[in-house]
Design an enzyme around this catalytic site. Structure first.
Site, PDB file in Angstrom:
ATOM      1  N   ASP A  73       0.939  -1.045  -0.102  1.00 57.68           N
ATOM      2  CA  ASP A  73      -0.134  -0.036  -0.241  1.00 57.68           C
ATOM      3  C   ASP A  73       1.200   1.216   0.074  1.00 57.68           C
ATOM      4  OD1 ASP A  73      -3.279   0.428   1.745  1.00 57.68           O
ATOM      5  OD2 ASP A  73      -2.175   1.719   0.221  1.00 57.68           O
TER       6      ASP A  73
HETATM    7  C1  GLC Z   1      -4.270   4.292  -0.238  1.00 58.84           C
HETATM    8  C2  GLC Z   1      -5.090   3.190   0.189  1.00 58.84           C
HETATM    9  C3  GLC Z   1      -5.178   2.135  -0.881  1.00 58.84           C
HETATM   10  C4  GLC Z   1      -4.965   2.731  -2.232  1.00 58.84           C
HETATM   11  C5  GLC Z   1      -3.555   3.387  -2.227  1.00 58.84           C
HETATM   12  C6  GLC Z   1      -3.292   4.099  -3.759  1.00 58.84           C
HETATM   13  O1  GLC Z   1      -3.549   4.618   0.925  1.00 58.84           O
HETATM   14  O2  GLC Z   1      -5.044   2.708   1.385  1.00 58.84           O
HETATM   15  O3  GLC Z   1      -6.290   1.529  -0.773  1.00 58.84           O
HETATM   16  O4  GLC Z   1      -5.092   1.850  -3.459  1.00 58.84           O
HETATM   17  O5  GLC Z   1      -3.347   4.202  -1.170  1.00 58.84           O
HETATM   18  O6  GLC Z   1      -3.939   5.128  -3.774  1.00 58.84           O
END
Ligand code: GLC
Length: 731
Positions: free
Chosen positions: A268
């Site tokens: 993430d």
């Molecule tokens: C965010 C979220 C994730 C998302 C990623 C990219 O913090 O936790 O669900 O896909 O970053 O935006």
């Protein structure tokens, strides 16, 4: 399967820097949109990003959009870099791209996985038309604590329902052929148990038994991998002290060794860098070492792989074999998507003008929105209203609001096509001017004279549609709430309007279960309308005026009080269960409320009535290697057509670990005309009765079980059956 000889040959020609480049995905600082979503995320900037692409030192970008610009980026990668490895272009397309569908929690209320497959497919068609290959969806987390803002992105509190929707959404996004121009690579997130953050506090620690991890939180991921998902996103949280992003037991032990997952794991957003804040890594270099060696393949946005992997390989802290394995997985996914044969797939610049499918997608969005709405209450059949000859007042901060239709994680939605509540209702009325609209208050603040105006309008009306709830900004990431209630200004409005005595229909706007105040509970009717997306106004008008009947069921329990969280229907008994009307003292209950739901999981009303016949079993016993047929006749005994969600629950009466009072093991949504009836049948096997034993091995235990076919998690009459032991000597 891609041609692995090609990949191995390609791998053999790659420099270490080129290999490391494949292991990062960076915010797309070249194409529009990414900046809006992550304004502070451009440590590389457009020029440096182009240079990295040209040098073959970045393998993927995210959250930028546009086929023409994307095609140019791909041209640089394919034609100007040394080895021409194509870029993977991803984004958060969570519940629609330009056409916005209900938030995933709302869509889950439809209890129609096929609907979710269709909306995911539509989102894929729109996303791949605008230069995207990959979406960071579906969210597969099981969420049992409504204080957590991200419950809005999930399928709710039940593992079986989440498994069905996760698999359906993967099939929808990816379609039948991964190499097709409109196939959108899915990502299962957030792996794992992110929905179990302590106290519903986002990013918080997760402390749970291995059995709960395996019985509750992991099955939806497994179901989605079995449906063909090829990327998984590691979650921000730790699990029992080991952050998921560097959790080898999770990323390698379970995902690869037990499940045979062949795709790749992406972190993430900076979750590898965050190992430092967790107190698990000493510094960035250590974070890169721990996460890659645990089984993370691709680093999102932090840069720790780009900055430290070469040194770590030189020092032997990361083996070249481990690094090559990660690169190979990513190249393999690109090959399965046909990107080496067709690097400009999904980068075909569309003709000028509106997309040809907008009307079709709007119709789908309207249908999905209708099917997601749950009617909790409809006293005296106050709904449906009439389209003429009835004075209706639409009151509340969401009456004509246009900012809170789409819900959280709506990055690319086309707001010009969104239909707000007032617009939809007026369009449905025979006399559009017959609707009186009064906001009465802001979402969080009072309006001078607002309540007085609302009370006057309510007094003058024959029915009030009261549009209240929480705004988008209260839901989604980093939006945990301690009190899951209406803002005070809205509560005051509700009390004043209810006090007028005019029939009130609440149209609740919500991204989670809310603790409904007594004033809200006193309304004549309550529709849970979530965030319904582009077609909000038309969909709600279709239901309010009876062109369609509500058919949604709760995918989460609505509690009496915020303090009950985490509350979920499939909880075990306790040694002193509270029985309503039973002995009160020293029982499992709070002082303020019983340990029950105000409105239970699976609950939802329609404009007709259904009756359940006797539940029949094909036998009183389920033999160890056999299946048991369970059936009942369901009849529409009302005067209108409607849809019933027949739910199959089981309970293991005595087991080596205490078991939930009920567990959903099947459901079927059926449409019945007035007077029509149908037999609904399910089949159970011992595999449906399995759970993780004290040694965390999956087991099923012979003995007595209760079983329900019911319209919710707290209704229906049980029938029992016995699971018989394996015949002596059998496996
Ligand atoms: C965010 C979220 C994730 C998302 C990623 C990219 O913090 O936790 O669900 O896909 O970053 O935006």
């Amino acid at each position: 399967m891609s041609d692995r000889v090609d990949i191995d040959a390609l791998l053999g020609r790659m420099t270490l820097q080129e290999k490391i480049g494949q292991l990062s995905v960076l915010a797309d600082s070249i194409r529009p949109f990414a900046f809006d979503v992550n304004p502070d995320s451009f440590q590389w900037g457009p020029q440096r990003t182009r240079e990295l692409i040209q040098a073959g030192e970045v393998g993927a970008l995210f959250n930028g959009v546009g086929a023409a610009e994307g095609r140019e980026l791909q041209r640089i990668a394919v034609e100007e870099s040394r080895l021409g490895i194509p870029l993977l272009l991803g984004a958060d397309v969570i519940h629609g791209m330009r056409t916005v569908f209900p938030i995933p929690l709302g869509e889950a209320a439809s209890f129609e996985p096929e609907l979710a497959r269709r909306t995911a497919r539509a989102a894929a068609v729109e996303a791949t038309r605008e230069g995207l290959h990959w979406t960071f969806a579906p969210v597969v987390d099981v969420a049992r604590d409504q204080r957590w803002g991200r419950v809005a992105e999930t399928t709710g509190e039940d593992t079986y329902l989440a498994s069905q929707f996760a698999a359906a959404r993967v099939r929808g996004f990816q379609g039948e052929d991964l190499t097709a121009n409109d196939s959108l690579l899915a990502t299962l997130k957030h792996f794992a148990a992110y929905g179990a953050v302590s106290a519903g506090l986002d990013y918080n620690t997760v402390d749970l038994s291995p059995q709960t991890l395996h019985d509750v939180h992991l099955p939806p991921f497994k179901a989605a991998i079995d449906a063909g998902a090829l990327t998984v996103m590691s979650s921000f949280n730790d699990i029992n002290g080991v952050p998921a992003t560097a959790n080898r037991d999770l990323l390698t032990g379970i995902l690869r060794e037990q499940w045979g997952f062949e795709g790749f794991v992406v972190s993430d957003y900076t979750s590898d860098f965050e190992l430092i804040a967790h107190g698990y890594a000493a510094d960035e270099k250590h974070a890169a070492q721990l996460s890659l060696n645990a089984g993370l393949d691709m680093s999102m946005q932090s840069g720790v792989f780009m900055d430290h992997l070469a040194t770590l390989v030189a020092e032997g802290a990361v083996s070249l074999q481990t690094l090559d394995a990660a690169v190979r997985r990513i190249l393999d996914v690109k090959a399965r998507m046909g990107m080496f044969d067709n690097p400009y797939r999904s980068l075909v610049v569309p003709p000028e003008g509106p997309a040809p499918y907008l009307a079709e997608h709007d119709a789908l969005a309207r249908d999905a929105a209708r099917r997601s709405v749950v009617m909790l209450k409809n006293a005296s059949d106050v709904l449906p209203l009439r389209k003429s000859g009835q004075r209706i007042a639409l009151i509340g901060p969401f009456a004509r609001d246009r900012e809170n239709l789409a819900g959280c994680w709506n990055i690319f939605g086309d707001s010009t096509r969104e239909i707000d509540l007032e617009t939809g209702l007026r369009a449905a009325l025979d006399d559009p001017d017959s609707l009186t609209v009064v906001e009465g208050c802001e979402i969080e603040d009072a309006i001078e004279g607002g309540i007085e105006a609302a009370v006057a309008a309510a007094r003058d009306a024959e029915a009030v549609l009261l549009a209240v709830g929480e705004p988008t900004r209260f839901t989604g990431e980093a939006q945990s709430r301690t009190q899951i209630v209406l803002p005070a200004a809205q509560q005051a409005l509700v009390e004043a309007v209810i006090a007028t005595g005019t029939p009130v229909i609440v149209l609740l706007r919500n991204g989670r279960a809310l603790a409904l105040s007594l004033a809200l509970q006193a309304a004549d009717a309550i529709l849970v309308t979530w965030f319904l997306g582009s077609q909000t106004g038309h969909a709600l008008a279709d239901l309010v005026f009876g062109d369609h009947s509500p058919s949604g069921r709760l995918p989460i329990s609505f509690p009496h009080e915020s303090g009950q969280q985490p509350y979920y229907y499939n909880h075990p008994s306790s040694g002193r269960p509270y029985q309503p009307g039973g002995f009160e003292a020293f029982r499992t209950r709070w002082r303020e409320t019983a340990n029950t739901a105000l409105y239970p999981f699976g609950h939802g009303l329609t404009y007709t009535r259904f009756e359940y016949g006797e539940v029949e079993l094909s036998a009183p016993q389920l033999e160890w290697d056999e299946t048991l047929a369970v059936r009942a006749r369901i009849a529409n005994v009302g005067t209108r057509g409607g849809e019933e969600v027949v739910q199959l629950y089981v309970h293991d009466r005595v087991a080596s670990r205490v078991r939930p009072l009920r567990e959903l093991k099947g459901f079927e949504k059926i449409a019945l005309a007035p007077g029509e009836s149908r037999i609904v049948e399910f089949r159970l096997s011992r595999h449906d009765l399995q759970f993780r034993g004290v040694d965390n091995r999956p087991i099923a235990e012979p003995g007595l079980f209760d079983l329900w076919l019911a319209p919710s998690a707290t209704t229906g009459d049980p029938v029992s059956f016995e699971l018989r032991p394996a015949a002596s000597g059998a496996g």
